[in-house]
Write a protein that holds these residues in place. Structure first.
Motif, PDB file in Angstrom:
ATOM      1  N   THR A 103      17.560 -18.855  12.636  1.00 31.84           N
ATOM      2  CA  THR A 103      17.191 -17.451  12.437  1.00 31.84           C
ATOM      3  C   THR A 103      18.090 -16.730  11.445  1.00 31.84           C
ATOM      4  N   PHE A 104      19.036 -17.439  10.821  1.00 28.01           N
ATOM      5  CA  PHE A 104      19.981 -16.756   9.941  1.00 28.01           C
ATOM      6  C   PHE A 104      19.279 -16.151   8.731  1.00 28.01           C
ATOM      7  N   GLU A 105      18.421 -16.930   8.065  1.00 30.14           N
ATOM      8  CA  GLU A 105      17.744 -16.419   6.870  1.00 30.14           C
ATOM      9  C   GLU A 105      16.858 -15.228   7.205  1.00 30.14           C
ATOM     10  N   SER A 106      16.114 -15.311   8.299  1.00 32.98           N
ATOM     11  CA  SER A 106      15.260 -14.172   8.673  1.00 32.98           C
ATOM     12  C   SER A 106      16.102 -12.962   9.067  1.00 32.98           C
ATOM     13  N   ASP A 107      17.273 -13.175   9.681  1.00 34.23           N
ATOM     14  CA  ASP A 107      18.161 -12.051  10.010  1.00 34.23           C
ATOM     15  C   ASP A 107      18.631 -11.346   8.746  1.00 34.23           C
ATOM     16  N   VAL A 108      18.991 -12.134   7.727  1.00 37.46           N
ATOM     17  CA  VAL A 108      19.440 -11.541   6.461  1.00 37.46           C
ATOM     18  C   VAL A 108      18.314 -10.755   5.810  1.00 37.46           C
ATOM     19  N   GLN A 109      17.098 -11.294   5.821  1.00 35.23           N
ATOM     20  CA  GLN A 109      15.967 -10.592   5.222  1.00 35.23           C
ATOM     21  C   GLN A 109      15.656  -9.292   5.964  1.00 35.23           C
ATOM     22  N   GLN A 110      15.710  -9.317   7.286  1.00 29.92           N
ATOM     23  CA  GLN A 110      15.447  -8.107   8.056  1.00 29.92           C
ATOM     24  C   GLN A 110      16.514  -7.050   7.813  1.00 29.92           C
ATOM     25  N   GLU A 111      17.761  -7.465   7.707  1.00 31.17           N
ATOM     26  CA  GLU A 111      18.823  -6.505   7.416  1.00 31.17           C
ATOM     27  C   GLU A 111      18.662  -5.903   6.026  1.00 31.17           C
ATOM     28  N   HIS A 112      18.234  -6.717   5.080  1.00 36.25           N
ATOM     29  CA  HIS A 112      18.000  -6.196   3.730  1.00 36.25           C
ATOM     30  C   HIS A 112      16.889  -5.157   3.738  1.00 36.25           C
ATOM     31  N   ARG A 113      15.811  -5.437   4.462  1.00 39.66           N
ATOM     32  CA  ARG A 113      14.720  -4.458   4.562  1.00 39.66           C
ATOM     33  C   ARG A 113      15.157  -3.197   5.303  1.00 39.66           C
ATOM     34  N   ALA A 114      16.000  -3.352   6.313  1.00 42.82           N
ATOM     35  CA  ALA A 114      16.470  -2.182   7.060  1.00 42.82           C
ATOM     36  C   ALA A 114      17.336  -1.283   6.191  1.00 42.82           C
ATOM     37  N   ARG A 115      18.181  -1.872   5.346  1.00 43.96           N
ATOM     38  CA  ARG A 115      19.029  -1.056   4.474  1.00 43.96           C
ATOM     39  C   ARG A 115      18.219  -0.322   3.426  1.00 43.96           C
ATOM     40  N   LEU A 116      17.115  -0.932   2.986  1.00 50.02           N
ATOM     41  CA  LEU A 116      16.311  -0.314   1.933  1.00 50.02           C
ATOM     42  C   LEU A 116      15.138   0.500   2.468  1.00 50.02           C
ATOM     43  N   ALA A 117      15.002   0.603   3.792  1.00 49.50           N
ATOM     44  CA  ALA A 117      13.840   1.306   4.361  1.00 49.50           C
ATOM     45  C   ALA A 117      13.814   2.763   3.947  1.00 49.50           C
ATOM     46  N   SER A 118      14.948   3.443   4.014  1.00 45.76           N
ATOM     47  CA  SER A 118      14.998   4.863   3.643  1.00 45.76           C
ATOM     48  C   SER A 118      14.699   5.057   2.170  1.00 45.76           C
ATOM     49  N   THR A 119      15.253   4.188   1.328  1.00 45.00           N
ATOM     50  CA  THR A 119      15.001   4.301  -0.115  1.00 45.00           C
ATOM     51  C   THR A 119      13.531   4.084  -0.430  1.00 45.00           C
ATOM     52  N   GLU A 120      12.916   3.077   0.187  1.00 47.50           N
ATOM     53  CA  GLU A 120      11.494   2.836  -0.049  1.00 47.50           C
ATOM     54  C   GLU A 120      10.643   3.994   0.439  1.00 47.50           C
ATOM     55  N   LEU A 121      11.026   4.606   1.550  1.00 52.10           N
ATOM     56  CA  LEU A 121      10.265   5.736   2.066  1.00 52.10           C
ATOM     57  C   LEU A 121      10.321   6.920   1.111  1.00 52.10           C
ATOM     58  N   LEU A 122      11.493   7.217   0.582  1.00 52.02           N
ATOM     59  CA  LEU A 122      11.637   8.368  -0.306  1.00 52.02           C
ATOM     60  C   LEU A 122      11.017   8.133  -1.673  1.00 52.02           C
ATOM     61  N   LEU A 123      10.981   6.871  -2.120  1.00 51.22           N
ATOM     62  CA  LEU A 123      10.452   6.574  -3.446  1.00 51.22           C
ATOM     63  C   LEU A 123       9.027   6.038  -3.415  1.00 51.22           C
ATOM     64  N   SER A 124       8.410   6.010  -2.241  1.00 50.71           N
ATOM     65  CA  SER A 124       7.073   5.422  -2.124  1.00 50.71           C
ATOM     66  C   SER A 124       6.036   6.176  -2.943  1.00 50.71           C
ATOM     67  N   GLN A 125       6.205   7.490  -3.092  1.00 46.42           N
ATOM     68  CA  GLN A 125       5.245   8.288  -3.841  1.00 46.42           C
ATOM     69  C   GLN A 125       5.684   8.551  -5.276  1.00 46.42           C
ATOM     70  N   VAL A 126       6.799   7.957  -5.677  1.00 47.82           N
ATOM     71  CA  VAL A 126       7.341   8.209  -7.017  1.00 47.82           C
ATOM     72  C   VAL A 126       7.172   6.996  -7.915  1.00 47.82           C
ATOM     73  N   ILE A 127       7.551   5.818  -7.414  1.00 45.76           N
ATOM     74  CA  ILE A 127       7.511   4.591  -8.199  1.00 45.76           C
ATOM     75  C   ILE A 127       6.211   3.856  -7.938  1.00 45.76           C
ATOM     76  N   GLU A 128       5.561   3.424  -8.996  1.00 46.59           N
ATOM     77  CA  GLU A 128       4.323   2.652  -8.859  1.00 46.59           C
ATOM     78  C   GLU A 128       4.657   1.256  -8.366  1.00 46.59           C
ATOM     79  N   ARG A 129       4.027   0.867  -7.278  1.00 53.07           N
ATOM     80  CA  ARG A 129       4.294  -0.423  -6.671  1.00 53.07           C
ATOM     81  C   ARG A 129       3.511  -1.514  -7.391  1.00 53.07           C
TER      82      ARG A 129
END
Length: 426
Positions: A233-259
């Motif tokens: 589960t180490f790789e999936s733990d690292v991926q989940q932590e990466h998504r958790a750290r970037l969750a706020s940034t993605e939320l604030l930029l979701s309507q600004v940056i074209e995905r």
């Protein structure tokens, strides 16, 4: 002196100190992200008025509940609770560099995971407490539940939220692709059922049985050692932590940056390995084999083929006798025309087209592809019509339909070849 101090200071590191450092860094990062939008003007004109108005409405619900609240059943309280149970993740604060040293220190790794579980439990508890605090007027005033019953509901929801986080973490590390989706869906359904069904069966008024939180505690006690022993589960733990750290940034930029669309490199469900379909190695057979593989590996094409399959069979079963015969002749021809377009598109792919296939090779290739992709439709249509009209003896109609399509496919190849020569195509 500084080097000695630095060396002695490095010896004081522990899993607890590492966890506290990563936790503080995480919240500093989140604060820097939210500080870009939460300046004093936002707080003055949006946040404070929202808190003032929302607080007034909440107090009003305690003093004068709205009449429409009496029409809402008690079980609706489970819906937002189920979202919390099925959407939470387990925070482990794992990082990519941990593979260099942390995995070599089992005590440190276990200490970090246990603190991550405790952090997840506290976070889930705060969210659940806020949810039930908002719905207290509905529970206390409208449905006359006691404070003890509400506390029991909060405890059970909290335990099931922790169980859900642990289960999803273990499944994320153990499975990949569609297997992960299936196992997580099954776990989510089982978790939701074990949370809701006992309430309807044994506690319809919202009062939980004592055994339900006891079962929840036993499940948590059993899942935590599995997480501590898990090595996959180490790789999936690292991926989940990466998504958790970037969750706020993605939320604030979701309507600004074209995905941009994400390119997925997943293996197909059918023909996952490049095995031969035919024994012959002549150019027409090889080209037909690759065309059929391309068809079977594209879910969108299979979906269209199955849709036509189902609609044709239904039309055959609902039609009178003379229409059945007409459909049995025309429907395979319609499917074959669509398959022929797939063959033409495949031959004109840039990589395939550069080989300059001869007309005879293209004719034989298309004939093979049409035969194997259309004959299931013809046989099933013949069986559907024959069994409906003649019973068991109608099985012969399926064989007759297969023979019909075998000859019709050859005639169709000659007609298409003649048209190609008249147009002067190569």
């Amino acid at each position: 002196m500084e080097q000695v101090t630095e060396r002695t200071g490095s010896l004081n590191w522990s899993s607890g100190k590492l966890f506290r450092r990563r936790l503080s860094r995480y919240w500093r990062e989140q604060w820097r992200v939210w500080r870009t939008v939460l300046d004093w003007t936002v707080c003055l004109y949006i946040v404070l008025p929202a808190l003032w108005i929302g607080g007034g409405m909440y107090v009003e619900l305690w003093n004068e509940p709205a009449s429409w609240m009496n029409q809402i059943p008690l079980w609706t309280i489970r819906l937002p609770a189920l979202l919390i149970i099925n959407l939470g993740i387990l925070r482990t604060f794992a990082e990519e560099a941990d593979v260099l040293f942390l995995l070599q220190k089992p005590d440190w790794r276990k200490g970090l995971i246990l603190r991550g579980i405790s952090y997840t439990a506290v976070g889930r508890g705060l969210i659940i407490a806020v949810l039930y605090a908002l719905m207290l007027p509905f529970l206390i005033i409208i449905h006359k539940l006691s404070w003890m019953s509400v506390a029991e509901m909060i405890i059970v929801t909290w335990l099931w939220a922790i169980i859900g986080s642990l289960c999803r973490n273990l499944l994320d590390g153990r499975y990949r692709g569609w297997r992960r989706m299936v196992w997580k869906a099954a776990a989510s359904a089982l978790l939701s059922a074990s949370y809701v069904i006992p309430i309807f069966l044994f506690a319809p008024q919202g009062i939980h049985m004592v055994w339900q939180p006891a079962v929840g505690l036993l499940l948590i006690v059993g899942l935590i050692p599995q997480k501590l022993r898990a090595r996959d589960t180490f790789e999936s733990d690292v991926q989940q932590e990466h998504r958790a750290r970037l969750a706020s940034t993605e939320l604030l930029l979701s309507q600004v940056i074209e995905r941009k669309p994400r390119i997925k490199m997943n293996k197909p469900i059918i023909l996952r390995s490049s095995k031969r379909l035919f024994q012959s190695f002549d150019p027409a057979t090889m080209l037909a084999e690759n065309t059929i593989k391309t068809f079977l590996r594209r879910l969108s094409l299979i979906r269209i083929w199955l849709s036509f399959f189902g609609i044709s069979t239904m039309a055959m079963l609902l039609s009178p006798l003379w229409v059945k015969v007409l459909l049995l002749i025309l429907l395979p021809l319609l499917v074959s025309r669509w398959v022929q377009s797939l063959c033409d598109n495949f031959v004109h792919e840039p990589f395939i087209e550069q080989f300059q296939w001869a007309d005879l090779v293209r004719k034989q290739m298309a004939e093979k592809v049409r035969f194997w992709l259309v004959i299931p439709v013809a046989v099933v249509l013949g069986l559907a019509a024959g069994l409906q009209m003649f019973g068991v003896w109608g099985i012969a109609a399926g064989a007759a339909a297969g023979l019909y399509w075998w000859k019709a496919n050859e005639i169709m190849s000659d007609i298409l070849m003649l048209k190609s020569r008249k147009k002067g195509t190569v």
